[in-house]
Design a protein around this motif. Structure first.
Motif, PDB file in Angstrom:
ATOM      1  N   ASP A 282       0.611  -1.030   0.328  1.00  0.00           N
ATOM      2  CA  ASP A 282      -0.149   0.343   0.224  1.00  0.00           C
ATOM      3  C   ASP A 282       0.752   1.821   0.162  1.00  0.00           C
ATOM      4  O   ASP A 282       2.050   1.249   0.700  1.00  0.00           O
ATOM      5  CB  ASP A 282      -0.563  -0.294   1.819  1.00  0.00           C
ATOM      6  CG  ASP A 282      -1.968  -0.875   1.117  1.00  0.00           C
ATOM      7  OD1 ASP A 282      -1.954  -1.707   0.155  1.00  0.00           O
ATOM      8  OD2 ASP A 282      -2.775  -1.253   2.270  1.00  0.00           O
ATOM      9  N   TRP A 283       0.552   2.005  -0.693  1.00  0.00           N
ATOM     10  CA  TRP A 283       1.020   3.550  -0.761  1.00  0.00           C
ATOM     11  C   TRP A 283      -0.049   4.790   0.871  1.00  0.00           C
ATOM     12  O   TRP A 283      -0.664   4.322   0.956  1.00  0.00           O
ATOM     13  CB  TRP A 283       0.876   4.548  -2.049  1.00  0.00           C
ATOM     14  CG  TRP A 283       1.678   3.915  -2.776  1.00  0.00           C
ATOM     15  CD1 TRP A 283       1.386   2.808  -3.307  1.00  0.00           C
ATOM     16  CD2 TRP A 283       3.234   4.138  -3.164  1.00  0.00           C
ATOM     17  NE1 TRP A 283       2.732   2.341  -4.739  1.00  0.00           N
ATOM     18  CE2 TRP A 283       3.337   3.366  -4.581  1.00  0.00           C
ATOM     19  CE3 TRP A 283       4.066   5.360  -3.077  1.00  0.00           C
ATOM     20  CZ2 TRP A 283       5.131   3.831  -4.687  1.00  0.00           C
ATOM     21  CZ3 TRP A 283       4.806   6.041  -2.986  1.00  0.00           C
ATOM     22  CH2 TRP A 283       5.472   5.155  -4.433  1.00  0.00           C
TER      23      TRP A 283
ATOM     24  N   ASP B  42       1.488   8.416   3.546  1.00  0.00           N
ATOM     25  CA  ASP B  42       2.085   9.468   3.869  1.00  0.00           C
ATOM     26  C   ASP B  42       2.057   9.561   4.972  1.00  0.00           C
ATOM     27  O   ASP B  42       1.520   9.429   5.770  1.00  0.00           O
ATOM     28  CB  ASP B  42       1.251  10.629   3.027  1.00  0.00           C
ATOM     29  CG  ASP B  42      -0.069  10.747   3.143  1.00  0.00           C
ATOM     30  OD1 ASP B  42      -0.321  10.316   4.546  1.00  0.00           O
ATOM     31  OD2 ASP B  42      -0.875  11.356   2.508  1.00  0.00           O
TER      32      ASP B  42
ATOM     33  N   LYS C 104       5.635  10.500   1.009  1.00  0.00           N
ATOM     34  CA  LYS C 104       5.358   9.932   0.223  1.00  0.00           C
ATOM     35  C   LYS C 104       5.615   8.152   0.123  1.00  0.00           C
ATOM     36  O   LYS C 104       7.031   8.127  -0.511  1.00  0.00           O
ATOM     37  CB  LYS C 104       4.173   9.945  -1.052  1.00  0.00           C
ATOM     38  CG  LYS C 104       3.303  11.449  -0.243  1.00  0.00           C
ATOM     39  CD  LYS C 104       2.867  11.892  -1.869  1.00  0.00           C
ATOM     40  CE  LYS C 104       1.934  13.124  -1.512  1.00  0.00           C
ATOM     41  NZ  LYS C 104       1.543  13.747  -3.299  1.00  0.00           N
ATOM     42  N   GLY C 105       4.814   6.950   0.043  1.00  0.00           N
ATOM     43  CA  GLY C 105       5.811   5.685   0.168  1.00  0.00           C
ATOM     44  C   GLY C 105       5.072   4.607  -0.430  1.00  0.00           C
ATOM     45  O   GLY C 105       3.877   4.453   0.275  1.00  0.00           O
ATOM     46  N   PHE C 106       6.198   3.822  -0.103  1.00  0.00           N
ATOM     47  CA  PHE C 106       5.005   2.347   0.202  1.00  0.00           C
ATOM     48  C   PHE C 106       5.234   1.649   1.534  1.00  0.00           C
ATOM     49  O   PHE C 106       6.588   1.344   1.388  1.00  0.00           O
ATOM     50  CB  PHE C 106       5.323   0.892  -1.313  1.00  0.00           C
ATOM     51  CG  PHE C 106       6.166   1.119  -1.373  1.00  0.00           C
ATOM     52  CD1 PHE C 106       6.862  -0.264  -1.863  1.00  0.00           C
ATOM     53  CD2 PHE C 106       7.516   1.385  -2.432  1.00  0.00           C
ATOM     54  CE1 PHE C 106       7.920  -0.873  -1.714  1.00  0.00           C
ATOM     55  CE2 PHE C 106       8.422   1.022  -3.034  1.00  0.00           C
ATOM     56  CZ  PHE C 106       8.775   0.265  -2.340  1.00  0.00           C
TER      57      PHE C 106
ATOM     58  N   LYS D 211      -3.676   5.723   4.494  1.00  0.00           N
ATOM     59  CA  LYS D 211      -3.267   5.179   3.011  1.00  0.00           C
ATOM     60  C   LYS D 211      -3.805   6.336   1.582  1.00  0.00           C
ATOM     61  O   LYS D 211      -4.778   7.005   2.315  1.00  0.00           O
ATOM     62  CB  LYS D 211      -4.754   4.026   3.145  1.00  0.00           C
ATOM     63  CG  LYS D 211      -3.846   2.951   2.473  1.00  0.00           C
ATOM     64  CD  LYS D 211      -5.604   1.858   2.060  1.00  0.00           C
ATOM     65  CE  LYS D 211      -5.152   1.048   1.245  1.00  0.00           C
ATOM     66  NZ  LYS D 211      -6.138  -0.134   1.627  1.00  0.00           N
ATOM     67  N   MET D 212      -3.473   6.147   1.039  1.00  0.00           N
ATOM     68  CA  MET D 212      -3.399   6.553  -0.120  1.00  0.00           C
ATOM     69  C   MET D 212      -4.609   6.442  -1.658  1.00  0.00           C
ATOM     70  O   MET D 212      -4.200   4.758  -1.257  1.00  0.00           O
ATOM     71  CB  MET D 212      -2.038   7.481  -1.137  1.00  0.00           C
ATOM     72  CG  MET D 212      -0.858   8.153   0.023  1.00  0.00           C
ATOM     73  SD  MET D 212       0.666   8.370  -0.633  1.00  0.00           S
ATOM     74  CE  MET D 212       0.361   9.064  -2.224  1.00  0.00           C
TER      75      MET D 212
ATOM     76  N   LYS E  19      -3.901   6.326  -4.500  1.00  0.00           N
ATOM     77  CA  LYS E  19      -3.621   5.975  -5.863  1.00  0.00           C
ATOM     78  C   LYS E  19      -2.272   6.382  -5.213  1.00  0.00           C
ATOM     79  O   LYS E  19      -1.746   7.089  -4.887  1.00  0.00           O
ATOM     80  CB  LYS E  19      -3.770   6.816  -6.595  1.00  0.00           C
ATOM     81  CG  LYS E  19      -3.774   7.884  -6.751  1.00  0.00           C
ATOM     82  CD  LYS E  19      -4.572   8.641  -8.208  1.00  0.00           C
ATOM     83  CE  LYS E  19      -4.653   9.523  -8.733  1.00  0.00           C
ATOM     84  NZ  LYS E  19      -4.939  10.819 -10.053  1.00  0.00           N
ATOM     85  N   LYS E  20      -1.014   5.603  -5.929  1.00  0.00           N
ATOM     86  CA  LYS E  20       0.557   5.335  -6.364  1.00  0.00           C
ATOM     87  C   LYS E  20       0.569   6.761  -6.584  1.00  0.00           C
ATOM     88  O   LYS E  20      -0.130   7.125  -7.800  1.00  0.00           O
ATOM     89  CB  LYS E  20       0.769   4.528  -6.383  1.00  0.00           C
ATOM     90  CG  LYS E  20       0.613   3.956  -7.625  1.00  0.00           C
ATOM     91  CD  LYS E  20       1.488   2.722  -7.943  1.00  0.00           C
ATOM     92  CE  LYS E  20       1.908   2.457  -9.365  1.00  0.00           C
ATOM     93  NZ  LYS E  20       2.543   1.200  -9.736  1.00  0.00           N
ATOM     94  N   PRO E  21       1.347   7.435  -6.449  1.00  0.00           N
ATOM     95  CA  PRO E  21       1.898   8.912  -7.014  1.00  0.00           C
ATOM     96  C   PRO E  21       2.924   8.679  -7.877  1.00  0.00           C
ATOM     97  O   PRO E  21       3.116  10.696  -8.686  1.00  0.00           O
ATOM     98  CB  PRO E  21       2.980   9.609  -6.081  1.00  0.00           C
ATOM     99  CG  PRO E  21       3.430   8.878  -4.978  1.00  0.00           C
ATOM    100  CD  PRO E  21       2.530   7.299  -5.264  1.00  0.00           C
TER     101      PRO E  21
END
Length: 252
Positions: free
Chosen positions: A193-194, A196, A205-207, A246-247, A249-251
Motif C-alpha cells: 500500500d502507498w 503518506d 509519500k511511500g509504499f 493510506k493513499m 492511488k500511488k503517486p
C-alpha cells in the motif's frame, strides 16, 4: 521412549490443564490473573515445570533435561508464537535447548478482558495465560521429538499425533494478532500500500515494504540511496502504523 507413550482423554487434558493454570497463580510472582500485565522469563520455566509434573510424571526433571534448558520471552518474534532452539552441548555451553515465547503476540492479541477469543492449537483461547500455556505445549512436543528423533517438524504426522494424544491439539498454527493482521484489521493497511506520513515536519509519500511491530516504508526521495528499476529513488523509514495514512492511488 516413555515420552512417546503418554495419551490422555479430553477430560483428563482439561483437568490437568486447569491444575497447571491454578498452580501458576499460586507460584508465579507476576501472574495473578488470566490477562496478566507483567510476566518474566521465570514464568516460562515455571509453566514448563508444571507441565512436567502434571503431564509427564517429572520425566524432564528426573532425566536432567530441564538442567540443559533455557527459557525466555522475545519482543522481536512477531509471527511465531514460540520457538524451540537446539544447540550442541559443549563445556562452554551446557544449554541444549532454549524455549523462546513471543511476548509481543501474547500481549498484542489480548489487549483487554473483552478481546475476542483466538484460535490456538484448535482451542478458542480467551486470554494471555491460556495462550502462553498452549504455546508452551506446542514447544514441548518439539522438545519430545528432538529427544526421541533428533529433529522435529510440526508439519508432519508424528508431531500432530503426539500433540493430539497428549494435549488435545487439533490445529498446529495460530491466529494470534501479528503485525500484518493488526495493520489490516485496525488500519486497513497491507504490504504494497502507498501511504503518506510526516517526519521532522516534512510530508513523505511511500509504499509499505514490511510490517512487524512497525511498518517499513520506502519513501520517495530524489536523494535516497535506494533505487528501483524505473530510476525512482527512495529512503527507508520505520514508522508506527498509527502515523500512516493510506493513499487512494500511488503517486508514480
Amino acid at each position: 521412549m516413555k515420552l512417546l507413550t503418554y495419551t490422555y482423554s479430553k477430560q483428563e487434558i482439561n483437568e490437568r490443564f486447569e491444575k497447571v493454570r491454578q498452580q501458576v497463580f499460586i507460584h508465579s510472582k507476576q501472574i495473578k490473573t488470566d490477562n496478566f500485565q507483567v510476566v518474566s522469563n521465570n514464568d516460562v520455566k515455571l509453566i514448563f515445570n508444571l507441565y512436567d509434573t502434571y503431564f509427564f510424571d517429572t520425566y524432564f526433571k528426573e532425566n536432567k533435561v530441564t538442567e540443559k534448558m533455557a527459557f525466555d520471552f522475545s519482543k522481536k518474534m512477531t509471527s511465531a508464537g514460540g520457538k524451540l532452539m537446539y544447540y550442541k552441548v559443549t563445556n562452554q555451553n551446557p544449554i541444549q535447548f532454549r524455549m523462546r515465547i513471543s511476548a509481543y503476540l501474547i500481549f498484542n492479541s489480548f489487549k483487554n478482558d473483552s478481546s475476542k477469543p483466538v484460535n490456538l492449537a484448535g482451542f478458542e483461547t480467551k486470554n494471555r495465560l491460556e495462550a502462553l500455556m498452549h504455546i508452551i505445549e506446542h514447544e514441548i512436543i518439539h522438545l519430545i521429538e528432538f529427544l526421541a528423533f533428533n529433529n522435529s517438524s510440526c508439519k508432519k504426522d508424528n508431531f500432530k499425533k503426539l500433540a493430539s494424544s497428549i494435549f488435545g491439539h487439533t490445529a498446529f498454527t495460530h491466529s494470534l494478532l501479528t503485525g500484518k493482521m493488526e495493520a489490516l484489521k485496525e488500519y486497513d493497511l497491507k504490504i504494497g500500500d502507498w501511504v503518506d506520513f510526516s517526519f521532522d515536519g516534512k510530508k513523505h509519500k511511500g509504499f509499505i515494504q514490511k510490517i512487524t511491530k512497525r511498518a517499513t516504508v520506502m519513501a520517495l526521495d530524489e536523494k535516497g540511496m535506494y533505487k528501483d528499476n524505473k530510476g525512482n529513488h527512495f529512503t527507508k523509514f520505520y514508522i508506527l502504523l498509527k502515523y500512516l495514512k493510506k493513499m487512494d492511488k500511488k503517486p508514480i
